[in-house]
Scaffold this active site. Structure first.
Site, PDB file in Angstrom:
ATOM      1  N   SER A  12     -42.843 -54.886  -2.018  1.00  0.00           N
ATOM      2  CA  SER A  12     -43.887 -54.855  -0.994  1.00  0.00           C
ATOM      3  C   SER A  12     -44.596 -56.203  -1.000  1.00  0.00           C
ATOM      4  O   SER A  12     -45.003 -56.687  -2.053  1.00  0.00           O
ATOM      5  CB  SER A  12     -44.890 -53.742  -1.327  1.00  0.00           C
ATOM      6  OG  SER A  12     -46.130 -54.025  -0.716  1.00  0.00           O
ATOM      7  N   HIS A  37     -40.142 -53.902   1.953  1.00  0.00           N
ATOM      8  CA  HIS A  37     -41.029 -52.779   2.285  1.00  0.00           C
ATOM      9  C   HIS A  37     -42.287 -53.370   2.911  1.00  0.00           C
ATOM     10  O   HIS A  37     -43.042 -54.077   2.248  1.00  0.00           O
ATOM     11  CB  HIS A  37     -41.352 -52.025   0.985  1.00  0.00           C
ATOM     12  CG  HIS A  37     -42.310 -50.892   1.130  1.00  0.00           C
ATOM     13  ND1 HIS A  37     -41.907 -49.597   1.393  1.00  0.00           N
ATOM     14  CD2 HIS A  37     -43.665 -50.845   1.020  1.00  0.00           C
ATOM     15  CE1 HIS A  37     -42.971 -48.800   1.438  1.00  0.00           C
ATOM     16  NE2 HIS A  37     -44.059 -49.538   1.216  1.00  0.00           N
ATOM     17  N   ASP A  39     -45.820 -52.953   4.640  1.00  0.00           N
ATOM     18  CA  ASP A  39     -46.910 -51.976   4.692  1.00  0.00           C
ATOM     19  C   ASP A  39     -47.774 -52.177   5.932  1.00  0.00           C
ATOM     20  O   ASP A  39     -48.538 -53.135   6.021  1.00  0.00           O
ATOM     21  CB  ASP A  39     -47.771 -52.100   3.434  1.00  0.00           C
ATOM     22  CG  ASP A  39     -47.080 -51.531   2.211  1.00  0.00           C
ATOM     23  OD1 ASP A  39     -46.671 -50.350   2.269  1.00  0.00           O
ATOM     24  OD2 ASP A  39     -46.940 -52.254   1.209  1.00  0.00           O
ATOM     25  N   MET A  41     -50.814 -50.860   8.164  1.00  0.00           N
ATOM     26  CA  MET A  41     -52.025 -50.024   8.049  1.00  0.00           C
ATOM     27  C   MET A  41     -52.886 -50.220   9.286  1.00  0.00           C
ATOM     28  O   MET A  41     -53.023 -51.348   9.775  1.00  0.00           O
ATOM     29  CB  MET A  41     -52.831 -50.425   6.822  1.00  0.00           C
ATOM     30  CG  MET A  41     -52.058 -50.363   5.524  1.00  0.00           C
ATOM     31  SD  MET A  41     -53.142 -50.684   4.128  1.00  0.00           S
ATOM     32  CE  MET A  41     -51.920 -50.788   2.804  1.00  0.00           C
ATOM     33  N   HIS A  71     -43.522 -49.105   6.259  1.00  0.00           N
ATOM     34  CA  HIS A  71     -44.257 -47.950   5.742  1.00  0.00           C
ATOM     35  C   HIS A  71     -45.490 -47.796   6.631  1.00  0.00           C
ATOM     36  O   HIS A  71     -46.437 -48.568   6.522  1.00  0.00           O
ATOM     37  CB  HIS A  71     -44.634 -48.221   4.273  1.00  0.00           C
ATOM     38  CG  HIS A  71     -45.469 -47.142   3.665  1.00  0.00           C
ATOM     39  ND1 HIS A  71     -46.116 -47.304   2.454  1.00  0.00           N
ATOM     40  CD2 HIS A  71     -45.759 -45.877   4.079  1.00  0.00           C
ATOM     41  CE1 HIS A  71     -46.778 -46.193   2.173  1.00  0.00           C
ATOM     42  NE2 HIS A  71     -46.584 -45.327   3.134  1.00  0.00           N
ATOM     43  N   MET A  73     -48.629 -46.528   7.605  1.00  0.00           N
ATOM     44  CA  MET A  73     -49.860 -45.836   7.192  1.00  0.00           C
ATOM     45  C   MET A  73     -50.811 -45.860   8.382  1.00  0.00           C
ATOM     46  O   MET A  73     -51.795 -46.600   8.423  1.00  0.00           O
ATOM     47  CB  MET A  73     -50.447 -46.530   5.963  1.00  0.00           C
ATOM     48  CG  MET A  73     -49.603 -46.259   4.714  1.00  0.00           C
ATOM     49  SD  MET A  73     -49.984 -47.352   3.351  1.00  0.00           S
ATOM     50  CE  MET A  73     -48.928 -48.733   3.745  1.00  0.00           C
ATOM     51  N   MET A 142     -45.614 -40.987  -2.605  1.00  0.00           N
ATOM     52  CA  MET A 142     -46.621 -42.004  -2.948  1.00  0.00           C
ATOM     53  C   MET A 142     -47.132 -41.768  -4.360  1.00  0.00           C
ATOM     54  O   MET A 142     -47.490 -40.644  -4.724  1.00  0.00           O
ATOM     55  CB  MET A 142     -47.801 -41.945  -1.966  1.00  0.00           C
ATOM     56  CG  MET A 142     -47.517 -42.477  -0.576  1.00  0.00           C
ATOM     57  SD  MET A 142     -46.919 -44.182  -0.557  1.00  0.00           S
ATOM     58  CE  MET A 142     -48.316 -45.093  -1.241  1.00  0.00           C
ATOM     59  N   ASP A 176     -43.674 -45.382  -4.504  1.00  0.00           N
ATOM     60  CA  ASP A 176     -44.435 -46.545  -4.015  1.00  0.00           C
ATOM     61  C   ASP A 176     -45.862 -46.465  -4.532  1.00  0.00           C
ATOM     62  O   ASP A 176     -46.571 -45.501  -4.246  1.00  0.00           O
ATOM     63  CB  ASP A 176     -44.417 -46.521  -2.475  1.00  0.00           C
ATOM     64  CG  ASP A 176     -45.227 -47.649  -1.858  1.00  0.00           C
ATOM     65  OD1 ASP A 176     -45.544 -48.629  -2.553  1.00  0.00           O
ATOM     66  OD2 ASP A 176     -45.529 -47.538  -0.647  1.00  0.00           O
TER      67      ASP A 176
HETATM   68  C1  DX5 Z   1     -50.064 -48.930  -0.916  1.00  0.00           C
HETATM   69  C2  DX5 Z   1     -48.777 -49.491  -0.369  1.00  0.00           C
HETATM   70  C3  DX5 Z   1     -47.844 -49.970  -1.430  1.00  0.00           C
HETATM   71  C4  DX5 Z   1     -48.418 -51.019  -2.310  1.00  0.00           C
HETATM   72  C5  DX5 Z   1     -47.532 -51.337  -3.465  1.00  0.00           C
HETATM   73  O1  DX5 Z   1     -50.791 -48.376   0.102  1.00  0.00           O
HETATM   74  O2  DX5 Z   1     -48.087 -48.511   0.359  1.00  0.00           O
HETATM   75  O3  DX5 Z   1     -46.613 -50.361  -0.854  1.00  0.00           O
HETATM   76  O4  DX5 Z   1     -48.688 -52.186  -1.615  1.00  0.00           O
HETATM   77  O5  DX5 Z   1     -48.149 -52.304  -4.241  1.00  0.00           O
HETATM   78  P1  DX5 Z   1     -48.326 -52.134  -5.807  1.00  0.00           P
HETATM   79  O6  DX5 Z   1     -46.957 -52.090  -6.397  1.00  0.00           O
HETATM   80  O7  DX5 Z   1     -49.101 -53.331  -6.183  1.00  0.00           O
HETATM   81  O8  DX5 Z   1     -49.073 -50.845  -6.052  1.00  0.00           O
HETATM   82 ZN    ZN Z   2     -46.025 -48.935   0.891  1.00  0.00          ZN
END
Ligand code: DX5
Ligand code: ZN
Length: 226
Positions: A12, A37, A39, A41, A71, A73, A142, A176
């Site tokens: 990520s 991956h 992320d 948001m 991903h 969110m 998660m 994750d």
């Molecule tokens: C959290 C994300 C993860 C996160 C992973 O909301 O979905 O993908 O960034 O990062 P680490 O490995 O640092 O927890």
């Molecule tokens: Zn993620």
């Protein structure tokens, strides 16, 4: 033929230098990552904002071959299916929690030409997937509350991974959040084979070494169970 599970490591980039998103991403691929991956948001589903399809599209223009997982969110995953497909995303992983008709979102993701990932927040019971697992290419458990990188791994989530592995022996199961060299054994033993790792990889002095050690740990566990 029975599907053979393999370890796949998807770093990520959330906690990397996003001003250099392309360089950081390319560096991770060159370090042996199997996929990226990404992320996404929206500030509603989680209390944080990152980036959306315009940035993913720019990244795709520079990185042609990598497998991109987004991903999502976000509160309305159905809203971003077409834009993400157009941006060149390979797998669209969305959360069940804000969605009324999960099957319909799965279908739309498939119709848009992407693989389907279904994600569960820590408080969501794992058996909600029963009705949709046949439509999913992957289930994401998660292991932190989504929203931020660098959080502490929730090891009680391993029961969910074990339940999935027991009931769906050939399913791709992703973990994750807080996953790195100190927590990978628990994930591998529980049966996860797709590993997202953010901070542990991007903040390491030797990302290549971390990625290969994560992969070796998971593959060792997978071959044990053959
Ligand atoms: C959290 C994300 C993860 C996160 C992973 O909301 O979905 O993908 O960034 O990062 P680490 O490995 O640092 O927890
Ligand atoms: Zn993620």
């Amino acid at each position: 033929m029975v599907k053979q599970l393999t370890a796949k490591i998807g770093p990520s980039i959330l906690n990397s230098d996003l001003a250099s998103l392309y360089d950081e991403s390319q560096k991770l691929m060159d370090s042996g990552a199997d996929y990226l991956h990404l992320d996404v948001m929206d500030g509603h589903f989680v209390p944080n904002l990152t980036f959306g399809h315009p940035i993913v599209k720019c990244l795709r223009n520079k990185i042609k071959n990598a497998f991109f997982e987004t991903h999502m969110m976000v509160s309305k995953p159905e809203q971003w299916i077409e834009p993400m497909a157009d941006a060149g995303v390979n797998q669209y992983t969305f959360h069940v929690e804000p969605v009324k008709d999960v099957a319909s979102v799965c279908r739309k993701v498939q119709e848009a030409g992407m693989k389907v990932g279904i994600a569960l927040k820590p408080a969501t019971p794992v058996d909600v997937v029963t009705d949709y697992v046949d439509m999913a290419d992957m289930i994401l458990v998660m292991t932190v509350e989504p929203g931020f990188g660098g959080q502490k791994f929730l090891d009680n989530m391993m029961d969910k991974v074990k339940w999935l592995r027991k009931n769906y022996p050939t399913l791709d199961i992703e973990v994750d959040g807080g996953v790195g060299p100190t927590t990978i054994h628990a994930c591998a033993e529980a049966g996860a084979n797709m590993i997202v790792s953010g901070t542990a990889v991007t903040k390491s002095e030797d990302p290549e070494k971390v990625i290969s050690s994560l992969r070796n740990t998971v593959n060792a566990e997978l071959t044990k169970n053959l």
